[in-house]
Design an enzyme around this catalytic site. Structure first.
Site, PDB file in Angstrom:
ATOM      1  CG  HIS A 312      -2.008   0.951   1.034  1.00 28.86           C
ATOM      2  ND1 HIS A 312      -1.990   2.288   1.324  1.00 28.86           N
ATOM      3  CD2 HIS A 312      -3.357   0.627   0.646  1.00 28.86           C
ATOM      4  CE1 HIS A 312      -3.118   2.842   1.270  1.00 28.86           C
ATOM      5  NE2 HIS A 312      -3.924   1.809   0.830  1.00 28.86           N
ATOM      6  CG  ASP A 370      -8.648  -4.149  -2.599  1.00 29.42           C
ATOM      7  OD1 ASP A 370      -7.727  -3.395  -2.939  1.00 29.42           O
ATOM      8  OD2 ASP A 370      -9.939  -4.212  -2.662  1.00 29.42           O
TER       9      ASP A 370
END
Ligand code: SDX
Length: 435
Positions: A312, A370
């Site tokens: 991320h 996700d």
């Protein structure tokens, strides 16, 4: 509450001359301060340079705060773990849009107003018929949401706060209907209208999985899980799709067009498309004994393969949403009586190996929102092509909240970045006969 204060200056000097420039240092309520470079070009003739915006604040905002190092996510000061456990999606929508959690009367009115905007103009059903049945549902979402500006002209005047709020409510209310219709169209089933007696999440499950011959049997555990998945995806500071919505909105484009632009950006596998890519990756890995092979591929600089659902831009710690998502995964699989779901076992083994691997530790690559969501959605009966559609459905409230915040900012102006030019300098035109 929204405040910022100048706390000092940063002094720049160019080369060894004693030419220096002092730039204000501005602090928000929490998190990194910013160096205000708005005068930099006028005073120095230089631009800042930050492709990918790794060190750039594009705006100030009071909606969402992320501490990537500590793995903290807050909406208007409330931690995501508490909101996921103690509130519901309608409360979080109200919080993001209006800045405070609603009292019961405010919540009831907001929920009523959203519920009574869930239907679509009937003519929009014709719009779906122009798509091939095998069109990716995200292509349908971009098209249909953009087309809303051709139907709801009474809420496209962006200078009118009332019209901005009506458009915001319409978008939040209609996204489940549009998403469910995209699914129905893809499987050749008739569209199912919303039912006003259902909650937001129940209504979406009903419109997706009911058929005229049989109403979908709603499970409170599944509906609660769906609602919580919406909460976990609601907003996330200035991510790529939210920045797209803000940039589109900065030109004065109508809110439906701005949200369509956000949906288009979210579709990418580096962003919202990652949940679909995670399931495709797990299917590609197939079994636990191939995990090490794919971990090696993810670490190989010459191999474009990345571990989807990992890493991320902001989180250099565990994404707090991933932890709640993992817990929700257990609850849903248990409710559905799915024991030893192979995809979950594979994902957990992959996570365990990756988190103990030097490469992932050194680069601070952790599971993100996700990584587990796709396993839940697949268990609920959604095809992988619908996973990012659900992300867009839930993120719509964050997009419209951020768009409203920008539109209410009196200093708002069109976003227009500059560049470092590396092309040809001036040269004379060459006639085609001489090329
Ligand atoms: C979302 O921004 C948001 O807030 C987004 C989001 C939201 O709610 O809106 O949180 C939703 O988009 C979550 C992210 C979903 N995407 C994925 O899961 C796709 C896989 N992850 C990556 O592609 C990547 O981690 C990004 C895109 C998420 C972040 O990329 P960055 O910040 O630009 O980091 P990078 O690409 O520069 O990577 C840093 C290093 C690189 O190695 P070096 O060049 O330094 O040697 O880490 C490596 C990368 O190669 N790396 C990975 C990796 N992610 C980064 N290596 C293997 N597998 C990965 N997943």
């Amino acid at each position: 509450m929204s405040s910022s204060t100048v706390t000092g200056n940063v002094t720049l000097s160019e080369g060894n001359d004693d030419n220096t420039l002092s730039l204000p240092l501005i602090a928000g309520t929490v998190g990194p301060s910013v160096i205000d470079v708005r005068k930099l070009y006028a005073d120095t003739g230089h631009f800042t340079y930050d492709p990918g915006f790794t060190s750039t604040a594009s705006c100030d905002s009071a909606i969402t705060y992320i501490d990537g190092d500590k793995g903290i996510l807050m909406h208007r000061g409330y931690k995501i773990e508490e909101l996921a456990e103690k509130s519901d999606f309608m409360e979080v929508c109200y919080l993001l849009l209006k800045g405070e959690l609603p009292n019961q009367a405010q919540k009831d009115k907001f929920t009523h107003d959203i519920t009574y905007h869930t239907m679509l103009h009937e003519q929009l059903t014709q719009f779906y018929r122009g798509f091939r049945r095998d069109a990716h549902p995200m292509a349908v979402m971009v098209g249909v949401v953009g087309a809303l500006s051709a139907f709801y002209h009474d809420s496209t005047d962006i200078t009118d706060p009332t019209q901005r709020m009506i458009a915001s409510y319409r978008l939040i209310a209609k996204m489940p209907t549009i998403a469910a219709m995209a699914y129905k169209y893809s499987v050749g089933q008739p569209f199912i209208y919303p039912s006003n007696e259902l909650s937001y999440a129940e209504n979406f499950l009903h419109m997706t999985f009911s058929v005229p011959a049989e109403r979908y049997k709603l499970s409170p555990v599944i509906a609660r899980a769906m609602d919580r998945i919406f909460i976990l995806h609601a907003d996330h500071e200035q991510n790529a799709s939210t920045s797209t919505v803000r940039l589109a909105g900065s030109s004065g484009a109508n809110p439906f067009a701005c949200i369509a632009a956000g949906i288009a950006c979210l579709w990418g596998p580096a962003h919202g498309g990652a949940n679909e890519a995670v399931l495709n990756m797990l299917n590609q890995i197939g079994s636990v004994d191939r995990v090490q092979e794919f971990i090696a591929k993810a670490k190989d600089k010459n191999d474009p393969f990345r571990l989807m659902g990992f890493g991320h831009r902001v989180y250099k710690n565990y994404d707090p949403r991933a932890k709640v998502m993992q817990q929700t995964c257990y609850e849903v699989l248990d409710e559905l009586g799915i024991k030893d779901e192979p995809m979950l076992k594979l994902a957990m083994e992959l996570e365990k190996i990756a988190l103990n691997d030097e490469y992932f530790i050194e680069k601070k690559l952790f599971p993100n929102v996700d990584f587990y969501s796709g396993i839940i959605l697949q268990a609920l009966g959604f095809p992988t092509s619908m996973f990012t559609v659900l992300f867009a459905l839930a993120r719509t409230v964050g997009w419209v909240a951020q768009w409203n915040e920008m539109m209410e900012d009196p200093s708002q102006k069109i976003g227009r970045p500059r560049q470092l030019y590396t092309g040809y300098t001036e040269r004379p035109f060459v006639d085609i006969s001489k090329r």
